[in-house]
Enzyme design. Structure first.
Site, PDB file in Angstrom:
ATOM      1  N   GLU A   1      -2.692  -6.992   7.541  1.00  0.00           N
ATOM      2  CA  GLU A   1      -1.100  -6.742   8.607  1.00  0.00           C
ATOM      3  C   GLU A   1      -1.331  -7.570   9.729  1.00  0.00           C
ATOM      4  OE1 GLU A   1       1.818  -6.811   8.385  1.00  0.00           O
ATOM      5  OE2 GLU A   1       2.479  -4.951   8.117  1.00  0.00           O
TER       6      GLU A   1
ATOM      7  N   HIS B   1       0.822  -1.290  -0.195  1.00  0.00           N
ATOM      8  CA  HIS B   1       0.066   0.017   0.048  1.00  0.00           C
ATOM      9  C   HIS B   1       0.891   1.184   0.037  1.00  0.00           C
ATOM     10  CE1 HIS B   1       0.965   0.840   4.259  1.00  0.00           C
ATOM     11  NE2 HIS B   1       0.762  -0.408   4.369  1.00  0.00           N
TER      12      HIS B   1
END
Length: 426
Positions: A308, A234
């Site tokens: 994550e 990202h």
């Protein structure tokens, strides 16, 4: 459908020990009546014990895919049951990595028990294992036909393709349906390599351009069309800018992060040949993924397993702050993937869910290119899985924001890494 409690029965065998070997695994509901999943596979020339461990691993993987949390494993292998229960040591070199892999799978459940049962009570798994070993004869017939075709002067490339298709047909009961096309997925990543090695101005004549199949990694021995994971981290957030642990928190992209996402999307759209975009559920990843999906005009799918690491009490801390808060735990965490952050998760736990997500994606997108938008730890874990290396990679590999890495996973279980941490488009 999610099943919280399941029973796994597994078996493996080898005709010759070592000899042609296969395994079978069955996942039952808690009532021991409903069959939720079955697995079988011919695993080549190996021993009974190796095949039994392979059966256990397949059963545990199937249970994980069903969402099980409590697993009762029943096997007629005294060796595997005693070793997995911790009462016997694993000494044979060929079984140590298999036992380690099984333990990592076990760690992903709330509870796993191991029970020895007589062979007569393990008949279904035993039947599957024998069917898998029977496949060895069929594969042998295919390769005998291959030798005859080659002796008759048939082109080697044509014979290899026919053999591959025959093997896939023979073993197709566990495979995904065909996509109905023989096209190799676009190998646009080769343009990166070609651009670096161009000799257009050298005046040296080059040979004919290799086909996509010829460009496939030859050192690995992997066969078939891989599912290519375009691993996109990202874009920038305030926490990443300040170098703080950013796990389950949900900071948005900064203006620069959105610009990074746009540049990555533009690069991917220019290359094309991408079937879908999948993403972590966290906002920073979804925003990056949405830019790519829009530019490519392909569907976007959220995969929870790509989220994550949960850094627990260290969320939002700098490295120094976390080390000062929990000096001994933090030091151990930096070298031991089984150690979790306080109220968080370990890298071993991350690996289990990422591995499950990888299996699902390979099955869902066979032989296709997909963009996988995620975070540092899941991307490193996918690269680790593709390379078949230990956890040291997690601590030594650097990945920039909005960087692209590429891993390929083949239908025969092979894998390769084509690119790591490319940021040339930013």
């Amino acid at each position: 459908m999610t099943e919280r409690e399941v029973i796994v029965e597994a078996d493996g065998g080898s005709r010759g020990n070592p000899g042609p070997a296969g395994y079978g695994a069955v996942v039952f509901g808690a009532d021991h009546i409903r069959i939720l999943a079955e697995r079988r596979e011919y695993v080549g020339i190996t021993t009974n014990n190796v095949a039994e461990y392979r059966g256990l691993i397949a059963g545990l993987e199937a249970a994980a895919e069903l969402g099980a949390r409590v697993v009762s494993v029943r096997m007629d292998s005294k060796l595997v049951v005693e070793q997995m229960s911790g009462r016997w040591k694993v000494k044979h070199a060929s079984m140590i990595p298999l036992a380690d892999r099984a333990r990592r799978l076990v760690a992903g459940f709330d509870s796993v028990t191991f029970t020895w049962i007589p062979r007569a009570e393990n008949s279904r798994a035993d039947r599957l294992a024998n069917e898998a070993m029977d496949d060895a004869t069929l594969i042998g017939e295919v390769h005998a036909a291959e030798r005859q075709l080659l002796d008759a002067g048939a082109p080697a490339a044509t014979v290899a393709e026919e053999v591959r298709e025959a093997e896939e047909h023979l073993l197709s009961w566990t495979s995904e349906p065909s996509r109905g096309t023989d096209e190799q997925p676009p190998s646009w990543i080769d343009e990166f390599r070609d651009a670096q090695s161009t000799v257009a101005d050298s005046g040296v004549a080059e040979g004919p351009t290799p086909t996509a199949a010829e460009k496939a990694p030859g050192w690995t021995g992997a066969t078939g069309r891989p599912t290519r994971f375009l691993l996109l981290r990202h874009g920038q957030t305030e926490l990443s800018l300040e170098r703080r642990y950013s796990g389950r928190g949900n900071p948005p992209l900064t203006d620069h992060g959105r610009e990074q996402a746009a540049r990555a999307a533009k690069m991917l759209a220019a290359k094309g040949g991408i079937a879908a975009v999948v993403t972590s559920p966290l906002g920073r990843a979804r925003e990056t993924a949405e830019a790519a999906a829009t530019a490519l005009d392909v569907p976007m799918r959220v995969i929870d397993g790509l989220i994550e690491t949960d850094f627990g009490a260290w969320e939002g801390c700098t490295f120094l702050e976390a080390a000062q808060r929990d000096p001994h735990l933090h030091a151990r965490w930096l070298g031991d993937p089984s150690t979790a952050a306080p109220n968080g998760e370990s890298f071993d736990q991350v690996r289990e869910r990422v591995e499950a997500a990888r299996r699902d994606l390979v099955a869902r997108y066979p032989g296709q290119n997909i963009v996988v938008v995620s975070h540092v730890t899941p991307i490193k874990t996918l690269l680790q899985l593709a390379l078949g290396v230990g956890p040291a990679l997690l601590y030594r590999l650097h990945l920039d924001l909005a960087s692209l890495s590429i891993a390929e996973f083949y239908p025969d279980g092979g894998s390769s890494v084509r690119l790591v941490n490319d940021t040339s488009y930013l």
